[in-house]
Design an enzyme around this catalytic site. Structure first.
Site, short mmCIF file in Angstrom:
data_model
loop_
_atom_site.label_atom_id
_atom_site.label_comp_id
_atom_site.label_asym_id
_atom_site.label_seq_id
_atom_site.Cartn_x
_atom_site.Cartn_y
_atom_site.Cartn_z
N ARG A 295 15.59 23.30 -34.23
CA ARG A 295 14.40 22.99 -35.02
C ARG A 295 13.43 22.10 -34.25
NH1 ARG A 295 14.53 18.53 -33.95
NH2 ARG A 295 15.79 16.80 -34.70
N ASP A 304 14.47 11.06 -43.05
CA ASP A 304 15.48 11.79 -43.84
C ASP A 304 16.60 10.89 -44.34
OD1 ASP A 304 16.63 11.59 -41.26
OD2 ASP A 304 17.27 13.69 -41.18
N SER A 396 17.84 19.66 -31.80
CA SER A 396 18.92 19.85 -32.74
C SER A 396 19.94 20.92 -32.34
CB SER A 396 18.31 20.18 -34.10
OG SER A 396 19.18 19.83 -35.07
N ASP A 441 18.35 18.21 -39.98
CA ASP A 441 18.64 19.24 -38.97
C ASP A 441 19.48 20.38 -39.54
OD1 ASP A 441 17.39 17.33 -37.51
OD2 ASP A 441 19.17 16.66 -36.43
N LYS A 485 22.11 12.49 -29.23
CA LYS A 485 22.25 11.49 -30.29
C LYS A 485 23.70 11.05 -30.54
CE LYS A 485 22.22 14.50 -34.26
NZ LYS A 485 21.55 15.39 -35.07
C1 GLA Z 1 17.94 13.26 -35.53
C2 GLA Z 1 18.80 13.22 -36.78
C3 GLA Z 1 17.96 13.60 -38.00
C4 GLA Z 1 16.70 12.77 -38.09
C5 GLA Z 1 15.96 12.77 -36.76
C6 GLA Z 1 14.78 11.83 -36.75
O1 GLA Z 1 17.57 14.55 -35.26
O2 GLA Z 1 19.88 14.10 -36.67
O3 GLA Z 1 18.75 13.47 -39.15
O4 GLA Z 1 16.98 11.48 -38.52
O5 GLA Z 1 16.81 12.43 -35.69
O6 GLA Z 1 13.81 12.23 -37.64
#
Ligand code: GLA
Length: 716
Positions: A295, A304, A396, A441, A485
């Site tokens: 995404r 979120d 993502s 995501d 992440k």
């Molecule tokens: C990552 C997290 C999401 C969101 C974004 C920031 O992609 O997985 O849940 O918090 O960062 O918007």
């Protein structure tokens, strides 16, 4: 979110042309790709935000009522009316009148299936024109089978001719059998006289409206359309659904257009290669392939997990997972990319995680999440994975892997979970990897819609498609700074989640005079508790209590009048995090960003591109200055693209590296790409083709069935 439209579904007829198939079962329950025809219609309506439907039943209507009940299992509210004599569609619609109230209503023939994304387009188009009625159109060579529809250049319907003699029509459009009607249509329905056959027909009411110079508009459907009258029609619709599932929206066309699926999608050849490779490795073809897209978030960064909205799009980069079920509970997974080592684990109540940062933890997260949710996973699976979403690029790839794994394990165990429920469950499951991420995501990967962004609200989850502007594209550019992440960005990400939680505690205190004992589980609770107050107004009370600078936890605890260690314990703040909490600026970002999502949705619906660009830029500055998630490379990219003509540009995703997204008019795309290539990638000796791309918003995840004849044989 309710689209403010209710549906009236006409499902009374027996469908005699279906032959013996309808001897014991009403046509709306006949299976199309394993689901009743009518269920496809209901699911499509739901994605358009229509949650209330009246089903007019007749032949074997009790079976339909028993099957769907009150609709709760589908997230719908269903009621039924019975039409015992076949006295026409207008009469059928009249039966639903009390339930439709004074709202606009969407009428669909219960045997007309269209590509699911088209319901949202219809609702959007109806709203845009604010018309008295909107008809859906289907392109045909000769509309002798239905009603020929003549339209003017503004899509106003000028004439509707029911069943013109074959070869006499000079319009390529026929009536596709789905209407949206404003309440004014009731007046025309009530005034109808009987047709030559003694029936009362909705199209006649529409014809009378046209003669009265009412504003009757039309919208041509994209993708497939099929009215299921014969067993052959069912097979055609089956193929269309399989293709949409396989390649996303807009690839198949209904029988009437005569055209076959013209698949140009790159994904099709990736699937073929993956299947061949799986077959070579395992000596047999996989049973199916799961597909989950990555995404790009257009707006709403780090909102979120705060229970505030986001506006992402699913993209045409995906994880593909070829799979076969196993007799034991082992999951063996390998990746076509040799950088990712093979893995094997057994499904159990407690699945041990691999070393932090390992890709296999995302597969395990899905398995653990499903087991923890009570799904019986008796079979494991053999998996071969191919992904083309760059890892650690903020697009993502990891959640797409979780989504593909969950769909695969469900399918391998013949289990189903509604996609909305799955989208609610998987964010919790993904916390297995140790990041406190929100739910954007997984939701967009599962529920994305072609050519649309999705406005997603959380707690409870709600999605609403928002059309993307024609004449503009989105360019993604990779900063080449990896921000995985579950890896290096994990602590920085989790710290921000905790800073927002601290903001909640300070707000509870600041609002105590107005609302004693208020509890904010997330900042999003503010919207529910104070619906009339703009979100940014909650900033001042916090600024009055805390300075706009990073503070040690002890200082925050003193303001809250609680013990520091107690606060650490309540919020589960790991001691490994730096003792520095920038609450005020984080709050300023989140409150303003949520407001920008609302404004961006409006701008998109009004086709106000300049405002959308301004909002994207403002979001970027807020991410950079208040949320502190940018980096020099991301700054360079946004400046380059804006300088080359982008209307707006911002970092996308969690930040700390990863990608930018830029909104670019079609005629500036080549300028922006050239600026990126020369200004950024060639100077770093990177291959531009691999680092930046224009994308199309795509449909969400699904299973691609591979059985040779699955595409042509109706399932039972
Ligand atoms: C990552 C997290 C999401 C969101 C974004 C920031 O992609 O997985 O849940 O918090 O960062 O918007």
């Amino acid at each position: 979110m309710n689209a403010g439209v209710i549906a009236v579904l006409l499902a009374a007829g027996r469908g005699t042309r279906m032959g013996a198939l309808t001897d014991t079962m009403p046509k709306p329950l006949l299976p199309l790709q394993g689901r009743p025809i009518l269920e496809h219609i209901l699911l499509g309506l739901r994605t358009a935000g229509i949650h209330k439907a009246v089903i007019v039943v007749g032949y074997r209507g009790d079976q339909i009522e028993r099957y769907f009940g009150d609709g709760a299992a589908l997230g719908m509210r269903l009621t039924y009316r019975r039409q015992s004599i076949a006295d026409g569609t207008a009469r059928a619609v009249q039966l639903a009148r009390a339930a439709a109230d004074d709202q606009p209503f969407l009428v669909s023939w219960g045997d007309v299936v269209i590509e699911p994304s088209q319901y949202a387009r219809l609702v959007d188009t109806y709203r845009r024109h604010n018309a008295d009625a909107l008809l859906s159109l289907n392109r045909v060579e000769d509309p002798w089978r239905g009603a020929a529809v003549y339209i003017d250049p503004d899509d106003r319907v000028t004439q509707l001719i029911e069943k013109p003699p074959r070869g006499t029509s000079s319009t390529p459009w026929n009536n596709a059998g789905i209407f949206i009607c404003a309440p004014i249509v009731w007046r025309y329905i009530d005034a109808l006289g009987p047709s030559e056959r003694g029936e009362y027909e909705l199209p006649q009411a529409i014809t009378n409206m046209i003669e009265d110079k009412r504003d009757v508009r039309a919208m041509a459907l994209d993708g497939f359309w099929s009215d299921i009258g014969t067993p052959e029609d069912l097979a055609v619709a089956q193929t269309a659904y399989t293709l949409v599932e396989r390649f996303g929206s807009g690839v198949g066309r209904g029988r009437s257009s005569g055209a076959d699926a013209s698949v140009t999608n790159h994904e099709a050849s990736r699937i073929e290669e993956l299947v061949a490779r799986f077959t070579q490795q395992h000596g047999q073809r996989p049973e199916f392939v799961a597909r989950a897209p990555g995404r790009v978030n257009l707006l709403g960064e780090h909102t979120d997990y705060n229970g505030l909205p986001v506006l992402p799009m699913a993209i045409d980069r995906s994880v593909l997972m070829a799979a076969s079920r196993r007799r034991d509970r082992l999951v063996t997974a390998s990746n076509v990319d040799p950088r990712f080592a093979d893995c094997c684990f057994e499904i159990s109540d407690q699945i041990t995680a691999d070393v932090a940062g390992s890709w296999t933890n995302y597969v395990k997260a899905a398995a653990q999440g499903l087991v923890g949710n009570g799904t019986a996973l008796k079979s494991g699976a053999t998996l071969l994975i191919d992904g083309n979403i760059p890892a650690g690029a903020g697009l993502s790839s990891s959640s797409a892997l979780v989504v593909a794994s969950a769909l695969t394990l469900l399918r391998a165990n013949d289990a189903t979970i509604d996609k909305m429920a799955l989208a609610e469950m998987l964010p919790r499951a993904e916390r297995y990897v140790g990041t406190l991420s929100g739910g954007m995501d997984q939701a967009i990967s599962l529920l994305g819609q072609a050519d649309h962004a999705l406005r997603i609200d959380f707690f409870p989850l709600n999605v609403r498609p928002v059309p993307l502007p024609a004449g503009y594209g989105f360019i993604v550019a990779d900063s080449l700074v990896q921000a995985e992440k579950a890896g290096i960005a994990k602590d920085a990400y989790n710290l921000r989640v905790i800073e927002c939680q601290l903001a909640c505690r300070v707000l509870e205190q600041a609002l105590a005079d107005e609302r004693p004992k208020i509890h904010l589980s997330t900042l999003g609770d503010l919207v529910r508790l104070f619906p009339d107050r703009p979100l940014p107004s909650f900033f001042a009370p916090v600024l009055a209590r805390l300075p706009d600078e990073p503070l040690p936890l002890a200082r925050v605890a003193a303001v809250l009048a609680v013990d520091t260690e107690e606060l650490r314990r309540i919020l589960a703040i790991p001691t490994s995090l730096p003792d520095s909490f920038a609450i005020v600026r984080r709050l300023r970002h989140v409150l303003s960003e949520a407001q920008r999502v609302n404004q961006a949705e409006t701008a998109l619906r009004e086709n106000d591109i300049a405002t959308l660009g301004t909002l994207m830029n403002a979001s970027h500055f807020s991410c950079r200055d208040d949320y502190e998630i940018s980096c020099p490379e991301l700054e360079e990219l946004v400046e380059l693209t804006r300088g080359a003509g982008a209307v707006g540009a911002r970092l996308t995703g969690a930040g700390f590296g990863g990608c930018t997204v830029s909104l670019v008019a079609d005629d500036r795309v080549s300028d922006v790409l050239a600026a990126l290539d020369h200004g950024f990638y060639t100077r770093r000796s990177a291959d531009p083709q691999a680092c930046r791309f224009l994308f199309k918003a795509r449909a969400g995840a699904g299973i691609v069935e591979l059985t040779e004849d699955a595409a042509t044989t109706p399932a039972d």
